[in-house]
Enzyme design. Structure first.
Site, PDB file in Angstrom:
ATOM      1  N   ASP A  88       0.832  -1.194   0.000  1.00  0.00           N
ATOM      2  CA  ASP A  88       0.000   0.000   0.000  1.00  0.00           C
ATOM      3  C   ASP A  88       0.871   1.251   0.000  1.00  0.00           C
ATOM      4  OD1 ASP A  88      -2.088  -1.669   0.051  1.00  0.00           O
ATOM      5  OD2 ASP A  88      -2.798  -1.144   2.076  1.00  0.00           O
ATOM      6  N   ALA A  89       1.961   1.198   0.746  1.00  0.00           N
ATOM      7  CA  ALA A  89       2.830   2.377   0.866  1.00  0.00           C
ATOM      8  C   ALA A  89       3.446   2.720  -0.486  1.00  0.00           C
ATOM      9  CB  ALA A  89       3.929   2.108   1.886  1.00  0.00           C
ATOM     10  N   SER A 108     -27.942 -20.605  -6.949  1.00  0.00           N
ATOM     11  CA  SER A 108     -29.374 -20.465  -7.151  1.00  0.00           C
ATOM     12  C   SER A 108     -30.016 -21.842  -7.029  1.00  0.00           C
ATOM     13  CB  SER A 108     -29.656 -19.842  -8.506  1.00  0.00           C
ATOM     14  OG  SER A 108     -29.070 -20.625  -9.499  1.00  0.00           O
ATOM     15  N   LEU A 109     -31.297 -21.933  -7.284  1.00  0.00           N
ATOM     16  CA  LEU A 109     -32.002 -23.202  -7.104  1.00  0.00           C
ATOM     17  C   LEU A 109     -32.607 -23.662  -8.415  1.00  0.00           C
ATOM     18  CD1 LEU A 109     -34.053 -22.354  -3.892  1.00  0.00           C
ATOM     19  CD2 LEU A 109     -32.199 -24.006  -4.043  1.00  0.00           C
ATOM     20  N   GLU A 130     -39.973 -25.157   3.136  1.00  0.00           N
ATOM     21  CA  GLU A 130     -40.158 -23.804   3.662  1.00  0.00           C
ATOM     22  C   GLU A 130     -40.507 -22.850   2.530  1.00  0.00           C
ATOM     23  OE1 GLU A 130     -35.973 -23.999   4.633  1.00  0.00           O
ATOM     24  OE2 GLU A 130     -35.727 -21.968   3.851  1.00  0.00           O
ATOM     25  N   LYS A 189     -40.488 -20.006  -0.265  1.00  0.00           N
ATOM     26  CA  LYS A 189     -39.452 -19.339  -1.052  1.00  0.00           C
ATOM     27  C   LYS A 189     -39.811 -17.860  -1.084  1.00  0.00           C
ATOM     28  CE  LYS A 189     -36.857 -19.632  -5.335  1.00  0.00           C
ATOM     29  NZ  LYS A 189     -36.953 -18.286  -5.861  1.00  0.00           N
ATOM     30  N   ASP A 204     -39.767 -13.987  -1.913  1.00  0.00           N
ATOM     31  CA  ASP A 204     -39.483 -13.216  -3.121  1.00  0.00           C
ATOM     32  C   ASP A 204     -38.815 -11.896  -2.742  1.00  0.00           C
ATOM     33  OD1 ASP A 204     -39.417 -12.784  -5.773  1.00  0.00           O
ATOM     34  OD2 ASP A 204     -41.568 -12.462  -6.039  1.00  0.00           O
ATOM     35  N   ARG A 232     -25.865 -10.919  -3.608  1.00  0.00           N
ATOM     36  CA  ARG A 232     -25.474 -12.129  -4.307  1.00  0.00           C
ATOM     37  C   ARG A 232     -24.587 -11.841  -5.518  1.00  0.00           C
ATOM     38  NH1 ARG A 232     -28.276 -15.192  -8.279  1.00  0.00           N
ATOM     39  NH2 ARG A 232     -27.466 -17.296  -8.306  1.00  0.00           N
ATOM     40  N   GLU A 251     -32.834 -13.884   2.968  1.00  0.00           N
ATOM     41  CA  GLU A 251     -33.502 -13.000   2.020  1.00  0.00           C
ATOM     42  C   GLU A 251     -33.865 -11.671   2.670  1.00  0.00           C
ATOM     43  OE1 GLU A 251     -33.555 -14.700  -0.721  1.00  0.00           O
ATOM     44  OE2 GLU A 251     -34.999 -13.786  -2.110  1.00  0.00           O
ATOM     45  N   TYR A 255     -32.055 -18.396   6.105  1.00  0.00           N
ATOM     46  CA  TYR A 255     -32.403 -19.765   5.712  1.00  0.00           C
ATOM     47  C   TYR A 255     -31.206 -20.601   5.252  1.00  0.00           C
ATOM     48  CZ  TYR A 255     -32.559 -17.387   1.155  1.00  0.00           C
ATOM     49  OH  TYR A 255     -32.255 -16.636   0.069  1.00  0.00           O
ATOM     50  N   LYS A 311     -35.278 -28.991   0.954  1.00  0.00           N
ATOM     51  CA  LYS A 311     -33.839 -29.203   1.144  1.00  0.00           C
ATOM     52  C   LYS A 311     -33.604 -30.505   1.894  1.00  0.00           C
ATOM     53  CE  LYS A 311     -33.210 -24.249   1.630  1.00  0.00           C
ATOM     54  NZ  LYS A 311     -32.981 -23.131   2.553  1.00  0.00           N
ATOM     55  N   LYS A 314     -42.262 -24.350  -7.519  1.00  0.00           N
ATOM     56  CA  LYS A 314     -42.879 -23.055  -7.783  1.00  0.00           C
ATOM     57  C   LYS A 314     -44.402 -23.147  -7.760  1.00  0.00           C
ATOM     58  CE  LYS A 314     -39.453 -20.190  -8.730  1.00  0.00           C
ATOM     59  NZ  LYS A 314     -39.470 -19.417  -9.898  1.00  0.00           N
ATOM     60  N   CYS A 316     -34.592 -13.764 -43.477  1.00  0.00           N
ATOM     61  CA  CYS A 316     -34.261 -13.091 -42.210  1.00  0.00           C
ATOM     62  C   CYS A 316     -34.713 -11.631 -42.276  1.00  0.00           C
ATOM     63  CB  CYS A 316     -32.754 -13.158 -41.955  1.00  0.00           C
ATOM     64  SG  CYS A 316     -32.228 -12.130 -40.572  1.00  0.00           S
ATOM     65  N   CYS A 337     -31.299  -9.377 -42.442  1.00  0.00           N
ATOM     66  CA  CYS A 337     -30.276  -9.393 -43.489  1.00  0.00           C
ATOM     67  C   CYS A 337     -30.774 -10.054 -44.768  1.00  0.00           C
ATOM     68  CB  CYS A 337     -28.997 -10.075 -42.985  1.00  0.00           C
ATOM     69  SG  CYS A 337     -29.182 -11.852 -42.801  1.00  0.00           S
ATOM     70  N   CYS A 349     -31.591 -17.937 -39.305  1.00  0.00           N
ATOM     71  CA  CYS A 349     -31.090 -17.096 -40.387  1.00  0.00           C
ATOM     72  C   CYS A 349     -29.781 -17.728 -40.842  1.00  0.00           C
ATOM     73  CB  CYS A 349     -30.858 -15.695 -39.846  1.00  0.00           C
ATOM     74  SG  CYS A 349     -29.653 -14.770 -40.773  1.00  0.00           S
ATOM     75  N   CYS A 409     -24.947 -11.262 -41.029  1.00  0.00           N
ATOM     76  CA  CYS A 409     -26.201 -10.777 -40.450  1.00  0.00           C
ATOM     77  C   CYS A 409     -25.910  -9.793 -39.309  1.00  0.00           C
ATOM     78  CB  CYS A 409     -27.050 -11.935 -39.926  1.00  0.00           C
ATOM     79  SG  CYS A 409     -28.589 -11.351 -39.187  1.00  0.00           S
TER      80      CYS A 409
HETATM   81  S1  IVH Z   1     -31.835 -21.738  -0.371  1.00  0.00           S
HETATM   82  C1  IVH Z   1     -27.859 -23.199  -2.054  1.00  0.00           C
HETATM   83  N1  IVH Z   1     -34.103 -21.008   0.670  1.00  0.00           N
HETATM   84  O1  IVH Z   1     -34.166 -18.186  -4.146  1.00  0.00           O
HETATM   85  C2  IVH Z   1     -29.266 -22.833  -1.921  1.00  0.00           C
HETATM   86  N2  IVH Z   1     -33.310 -19.788  -1.204  1.00  0.00           N
HETATM   87  O2  IVH Z   1     -33.866 -19.236  -6.806  1.00  0.00           O
HETATM   88  C3  IVH Z   1     -29.459 -21.449  -1.458  1.00  0.00           C
HETATM   89  N3  IVH Z   1     -34.718 -17.905  -1.856  1.00  0.00           N
HETATM   90  O3  IVH Z   1     -30.861 -17.128  -4.572  1.00  0.00           O
HETATM   91  C4  IVH Z   1     -30.818 -20.965  -1.530  1.00  0.00           C
HETATM   92  N4  IVH Z   1     -36.249 -18.182  -0.300  1.00  0.00           N
HETATM   93  O4  IVH Z   1     -32.431 -15.698  -3.129  1.00  0.00           O
HETATM   94  C5  IVH Z   1     -33.214 -20.780  -0.293  1.00  0.00           C
HETATM   95  N5  IVH Z   1     -36.089 -20.432   1.728  1.00  0.00           N
HETATM   96  C6  IVH Z   1     -35.195 -20.209   0.778  1.00  0.00           C
HETATM   97  C7  IVH Z   1     -35.332 -19.151  -0.134  1.00  0.00           C
HETATM   98  C8  IVH Z   1     -34.365 -18.977  -1.128  1.00  0.00           C
HETATM   99  C9  IVH Z   1     -35.855 -17.442  -1.337  1.00  0.00           C
HETATM  100  C10 IVH Z   1     -34.054 -17.335  -3.046  1.00  0.00           C
HETATM  101  C11 IVH Z   1     -32.584 -17.068  -2.899  1.00  0.00           C
HETATM  102  C12 IVH Z   1     -31.924 -17.832  -4.019  1.00  0.00           C
HETATM  103  C13 IVH Z   1     -33.044 -17.986  -4.966  1.00  0.00           C
HETATM  104  C14 IVH Z   1     -32.852 -19.165  -5.881  1.00  0.00           C
END
Ligand code: IVH
Length: 699
Positions: free
Chosen positions: A42-43, A91-92, A125, A127, A129, A148, A184, A236, A300, A324, A419, A422, A442, A448
């Site tokens: 840094d210095a 993600s899931l 559990e 999910k 939003d 994230r 979340e 979670y 899970k 979902k 197309c 083009c 195309c 293109c």
């Molecule tokens: S578990 C490795 N649990 O959903 C697994 N995710 O579509 C980590 N989310 O990025 C995720 N509720 O933002 C988990 N009860 C829950 C959740 C959850 C919402 C979101 C989370 C994740 C996204 C994936």
């Protein structure tokens, strides 16, 4: 560091030193911010900066608008500092039906080699939003909160997160020395409505839904604004943990709860797919009265040692899935069908609709998938259609409301044969059995303009080169004006601008600062991880996962190119690509096609003069099997085949399906046949499954 006294410098010498020093500082900035790998103290860095400033103070003419003295701290165009995640935030995967939920459970059992009647528990559990956040505690104190981001690196939003009442600043009770709690950030529906009302009164921005509102509130530059926003947090999951306070998912949630977090009261431990689905139904019943938005139920695997064995595939864990809620639907009028040209020439029909609200979001465009779908559903311009939207998936046109078709008969829709961009012929590929592919393309390839622009967009996108400031809109503009035709042109923009070829600051929407920031973010990407680079090339069938596979296998771009550019059909080179675990004939062919194409060769040469893809670090390189090519053969008794592959992956070994000179190790179980014989002939080391466990340090 020794510098010549400033008053002994001529203006010319000062200018030369200023330029060199500027480049040197920019390089150190890149190493520090981009690679997290500074090469000076840094210095010493501060000394370079002080000298740079002294030069400008003595020679004011050096003080150009793009001077480094105008930049402070972190990478210039970023609002927040970046924060690397110690453990990636994944993600899931999604399932949409009871049947798929059953399949998920069956898949887990198969991977673990569990019989149908062996006990296996899952948590179920809601999910939530909102947006996920990782909270790092050291010695029980909150030290870092990060969004994230791309899963590997997010934004440091610590000051903002500290204002959330649900987030403890200090953990209660006995906590591991290092613990990352994850969950979340969200906003209650009532709080969201009240906030929007206040915003409207004050003439400020209105948010579309609680999720956007939570995201916007968290990403305020001024944390005192965040403090006034009613944000909440559900814990979670977790990231790095120096030791684990529990052995199960449920146990960890209880621990997080006792440590001071809010966990969701609707979390239930279930012992079968039927029980999980019943809980899903129960949560769905309560959905509208919960007070906050949820879009499904997450299942899970409860036992953490099972989670560990199951591991991850690509960006999602094998041990969890989101079930979902059904998509929401609405009807509206189809006004036009536009054809979008993708980066590989695929033509996608897009419906232009009278705006309609579906699940709280205004929808104006929806996908019609492909020509066959339009034909099958007999969708015509002017029809009333049903639109469906599931979570974050692109809205789609489901069907026509025939009763509402105007009496004056609408003409049938004809898919274009040329197309729209083009005018090249539209073609339909056939597979080996002669069946026509549903996708029409195309045939214009490199001529293109639409394909060229899409390739550039892909090149700059977040999971590829991630060039901030070069979004879709800017790329379209630069391409239209002829400034950027190939990826290499991006990296010569600044030079050409300085040579007076054009002046971006005169363009609408570009100020001096945004141009400076754009050039800086381009500079930062001259060094780029190999897997991102390979992905960025936009080779057909090479998504993120395959790009990573190629990068891991070859280690350097030179090695990949050397093999791929002689990978003609039937060659040994093609065989090598083919043999990479997870890569098959079709992918190997796409890779070969790309590298064998002369135009691509030229574009690559030009690009490699500007960009240096960084060799891959061997994963888990302290493992004695890292970097080795392994073949599993015979019947394995302790591992399922999938698990063996996943383990090899985790320990940095490459799995191959066949034994060759390049094989380093063969793991043979009972009944091994020709592969074992071949290994013995070639003098390749053969070990048992037990020995595999010992070598990889698992026992
Ligand atoms: S578990 C490795 N649990 O959903 C697994 N995710 O579509 C980590 N989310 O990025 C995720 N509720 O933002 C988990 N009860 C829950 C959740 C959850 C919402 C979101 C989370 C994740 C996204 C994936």
């Amino acid at each position: 560091m020794k510098f010549k006294p400033i008053d002994q410098l001529s203006p010319k010498v000062a200018r030369a030193e200023h330029t060199l020093l500027g480049a040197e500082i920019a390089e150190h900035d890149r190493r520090y911010y981009q690679d997290d790998a500074p090469t000076i103290s840094d210095a010493d860095y501060d000394a370079l900066r002080r000298r740079y400033e002294a030069l400008e103070a003595a020679f004011p003419e050096l003080h150009a608008p793009d001077s480094l003295t105008k930049k402070v701290g972190a990478a210039p165009s970023q609002k927040f500092a970046k924060a690397k995640h110690a453990v990636p935030m994944l993600s899931l995967g999604n399932v949409f039906s009871d049947e798929e939920a059953h399949e998920f459970v069956a898949r887990v059992r198969r991977f673990l080699g569990l019989k149908d009647d062996a006990p296996l528990a899952f948590t179920a559990e809601p999910k939530i939003d909102g947006l996920s956040c990782s909270l790092r505690y050291e010695q029980g104190e909150l030290v870092l909160a990060a969004t994230r981001g791309d899963g590997f690196e997010g934004e440091d939003v610590t000051a903002n997160v500290r204002t959330i009442a649900d987030v403890p600043h200090r953990l209660k009770g006995d906590a591991p020395a290092v613990l990352e709690a994850r969950g979340e950030v969200y906003m209650n529906r009532a709080d969201f409505a009240a906030l929007n009302e206040r915003q409207a009164e004050a003439g400020k921005m209105i948010y579309a839904n609680p999720r956007n509102s939570a995201a916007g509130s968290l990403r305020q530059i001024d944390a005192s604004v965040t403090a006034q926003r009613p944000l909440r947090f559900f814990a979670y999951a977790w990231g790095e943990a120096s030791d684990m306070p529990a052995k199960t998912q449920k146990g960890m949630l209880d621990f997080l709860h006792h440590a001071g977090f809010v966990t969701n009261r609707l979390t239930k431990l279930c012992h079968s797919a039927d029980e999980m689905i019943a809980h899903y139904r129960a949560i769905e019943q309560q959905r509208s009265s919960l007070g906050y938005d949820i879009d499904g139920v997450v299942y899970k695997v409860d036992d953490l040692s099972y989670q560990q064995r199951l591991g991850f595939v690509s960006r999602a864990p094998r041990w969890a899935v989101a079930h979902k809620f059904p998509a929401e639907r609405a009807t509206t009028v189809l006004r036009a069908i536009d054809i979008q040209v993708g980066r590989t020439g695929a033509l996608t029909p897009v419906a232009r609709l009278d705006p309609v609200t579906v699940g709280g979001v205004v929808v104006q465009n929806a996908t019609l998938h492909n020509a066959d779908e339009i034909e099958r559903k007999d969708i015509r311009v002017g029809d009333t259609v049903v639109i469906q939207r599931a979570g974050d998936v692109i809205p789609q046109v489901v069907e026509v409301v025939l009763e509402k078709r105007p009496t004056d008969e609408l003409p049938k829709y004809k898919f274009p044969t040329r197309c729209p961009r083009c005018d090249s012929a539209v073609v339909q590929e056939t597979d080996d059995d002669g069946a026509a592919d549903v996708v029409r393309r195309c045939s214009g390839g490199l001529i293109c303009p639409a394909q060229a622009v899409e390739r550039l967009k892909h090149f700059c996108s977040r999971l590829a080169m991630d060039i901030e400031g070069l979004g879709d809109r800017q790329i379209e503009l630069f391409h239209e004006k002829g400034l950027i035709k190939t990826p290499a042109d991006i990296f010569t923009l600044q030079k050409r601008s300085e040579a007076g070829e054009f002046d971006l600051t005169q363009w609408e929407g570009f100020g001096e600062t945004s141009v400076r920031n754009l050039f800086a973010s381009i500079e930062q990407r001259r060094r780029i991880a190999l897997n991102r680079f390979v992905y960025a090339l936009g080779i057909r069938r090479i998504g993120e996962t395959n790009a990573r596979r190629l990068a891991r296998h070859f280690g350097t771009f030179e090695a990949l190119r050397a093999v791929a550019s002689k990978a003609t059909e039937g060659s040994e080179a093609r065989e090598e690509i083919n043999n990479i675990d997870g890569v098959g004939d079709v992918v190997a062919e796409a890779v070969a096609d790309f590298f064998l194409e002369e135009h691509n060769e030229k574009a690559l040469d030009a690009l490699l003069r500007e960009v240096a893809p960084q060799p891959m670090e061997a994963v888990a390189n302290d493992s004695p099997v890292a970097g080795k090519t392994v073949v599993f053969t015979g019947s394995l008794e302790r591992l399922t085949r999938d698990e063996a592959k996943a383990q090899a992956d985790r320990f940095g070994a490459k799995v191959s399906g066949s034994v060759s000179k390049k094989t380093d190790l063969v793991v043979a179980g009972p009944g091994a046949g020709s592969k074992l014989t071949k290994a013995q002939e070639l003098g390749i080391e053969v070990i048992s499954e037990d020995e595999w466990f010992r070598r990889t340090g698992q026992e």
